[in-house]
Design an enzyme around this catalytic site. Structure first.
Site, PDB file in Angstrom:
ATOM      1  NE  ARG A  49       1.936  -5.035  -0.209  1.00 39.87           N
ATOM      2  CZ  ARG A  49       2.650  -4.141  -0.891  1.00 39.87           C
ATOM      3  NH1 ARG A  49       3.867  -4.450  -1.308  1.00 39.87           N
ATOM      4  NH2 ARG A  49       2.156  -2.944  -1.155  1.00 39.87           N
ATOM      5  CG  LEU A  83       2.959   0.980   2.634  1.00 39.89           C
ATOM      6  CD1 LEU A  83       2.458  -0.238   3.384  1.00 39.89           C
ATOM      7  CD2 LEU A  83       4.441   1.171   2.881  1.00 39.89           C
ATOM      8  CB  SER A  84       4.835   1.215  -4.336  1.00 38.48           C
ATOM      9  OG  SER A  84       5.504   2.456  -4.212  1.00 38.48           O
ATOM     10  CB  ALA A  85       0.429  -1.029  -6.445  1.00 40.14           C
ATOM     11  CG  PHE A 228       6.585   5.980  -7.509  1.00 42.72           C
ATOM     12  CD1 PHE A 228       6.770   5.185  -6.393  1.00 42.72           C
ATOM     13  CD2 PHE A 228       6.689   5.388  -8.756  1.00 42.72           C
ATOM     14  CE1 PHE A 228       7.068   3.842  -6.510  1.00 42.72           C
ATOM     15  CE2 PHE A 228       6.982   4.048  -8.891  1.00 42.72           C
ATOM     16  CZ  PHE A 228       7.171   3.266  -7.766  1.00 42.72           C
TER      17      PHE A 228
END
Length: 416
Positions: A49, A83-85, A228
């Site tokens: 990531r 950046l999404s979890a 989001f």
């Protein structure tokens, strides 16, 4: 040791640390129950990531399963890109059900999700990732280069509400929250294809819905909680709002899904008046997610999102944002301890008709608890040109939007 040797050693140490953090993240996702598919697990293991994050981002933050990383901000400080979890990525990838050889469109780029989609679609699949922001797409391209996937993902800078001219896709994953579903998304989705989208149901409330395309409309087959950043560009939704000042001196905002009611008369003076309470008898365990109840309340006539910096401005620190408004009165959701491990849901309100309005809201909660609690709502999206079913009973909410109509049916639940 030479400088080159030192750099090589440091790089090896960083890679080892990244792999350890990745394995810990995967173990936590499996333990939480959100990661069950071996293919998705392999995709998580293959994607570092950190290559998609701004320089200097602590690696521990990137691999914390519940933490999203904000990467771009508006002038007022609102996050425009993240950046999404990892827990969001895992849940949404499970909803999408991507298979080898499929064509996949990602709307709202960022990097890690596009890379994992490339692993799931395989070398015979196609992945297109689109974002409206050049900075976001540039960072995604750079990260894909580092992980050797630049030739497997096409990254496009464009407003995703416009047609991309890349044919149809078996899967479309949206990682920004729209208010309405642009017709181009439905048109670019293949028959029987799946669209995963964090749809705004009401101001302040999203449901991440996995829709299946059938007969020109979209039918839900999965829903998960989550949030989001709002969709930018032509799809940006700015709910009509009224801004007041509560007794604390902090702002109180009423946000509506449609227009502000002409009869709206709540004022600062009303906010400073004494509250009235009513209770429903509906009991929840502490720390329970009430997503279905919140959804049910927020789509009722007269409902709105009442947002406060200080919850006591609604009447109590135990109050929270869904509310009903009628003229100069409002009633918001409320809670109080029932036992050491449970709480009761009710209503608290202010204004000349607060007693009636809080009772109405408490009865609404009681009705939900008796008839619909535990039964997942069923969502359908009807694009412009299609007509919702004639079943518009009290158990169906009909919500017109700019590009179609969202309907929510509330099944009758079994014994609790």
């Amino acid at each position: 040791m030479t400088q080159a040797d030192t750099r090589t050693a440091r790089q090896a140490e960083a890679e080892s640390s990244s792999e350890a953090l990745r394995e810990r993240m995967i173990a936590e996702l499996i333990e939480s129950g959100v990661l069950t598919d071996p293919g998705i697990e392999a995709a998580f293991r293959a994607v570092p990531r950190e290559v998609f994050a701004p320089a200097g981002t602590p690696a521990e933050l990137l691999y914390a399963i519940h933490d999203a990383l904000r990467t771009r901000f508006a002038d007022d400080g609102r996050a425009l890109s993240t950046l999404s979890a990892p827990v969001m990525h895992a849940g949404n990838l499970a909803q999408a059900q991507v298979r080898s050889g499929q064509r996949v469109l990602e709307i709202g780029s960022g990097g890690p999700n596009a890379a994992m989609l490339a692993h799931l679609a395989g070398p015979t699949g196609t992945v297109v990732s689109v974002d409206i922001d050049e900075g976001v797409t540039a960072r995604t391209r750079a990260g894909l280069e580092q992980v050797g996937l630049a030739d497997r993902v096409e990254v496009v800078t464009a407003d995703a509400a416009e047609h991309l001219g890349r044919g149809v896709f078996d899967r479309i994953m949206v990682t920004a929250s729209p208010w309405s579903l642009p017709p181009t998304w439905v048109e670019q989705l293949a028959p029987d294809g799946v669209l995963v989208v964090p749809l705004q149901i009401a101001p302040g409330l999203q449901r991440i819905i996995g829709f299946r395309k059938q007969d020109g409309r979209l039918i839900s087959e999965s829903t998960v909680p989550g949030g989001f950043v709002p969709l930018q560009g032509m799809g940006l939704f700015d709910p009509p709002s009224i801004l007041l000042t509560g007794p604390s001196g902090k702002p109180v905002t009423f946000k509506f899904t449609d227009e502000i009611p002409k009869s709206f008369g709540v004022s600062d003076r009303v906010l400073a008046s004494d509250p009235v309470e009513a209770w429903s008898g509906v009991i929840y365990k502490n720390r329970t997610i009430w997503l279905d109840l919140l959804t049910y309340i927020l789509v009722q006539p007269g409902a709105c999102a009442m947002e406060t910096e200080d919850p006591a401005d609604r009447g109590s620190d135990m109050s929270f944002y869904p509310a009903l408004v009628d003229g100069a009165s409002f009633a918001a959701l409320h809670r109080r301890p029932a036992t050491e491990t449970t709480l009761e849901v009710g209503a608290i309100g202010k204004g000349p008709d607060a007693a009636h309005l809080t009772r109405r809201l408490a009865d609404m909660i009681a009705h939900y608890g008796a008839h619909h609690r535990g039964a997942e709502p069923h969502f359908q999206w009807w694009p412009v040109g299609t007509k919702p079913d004639d079943d518009v009973s009290s158990s169906v909410a009909v919500l017109p939007r700019s590009h179609g109509t969202l309907t929510i049916r509330w099944p009758v639940a079994g014994p609790q």
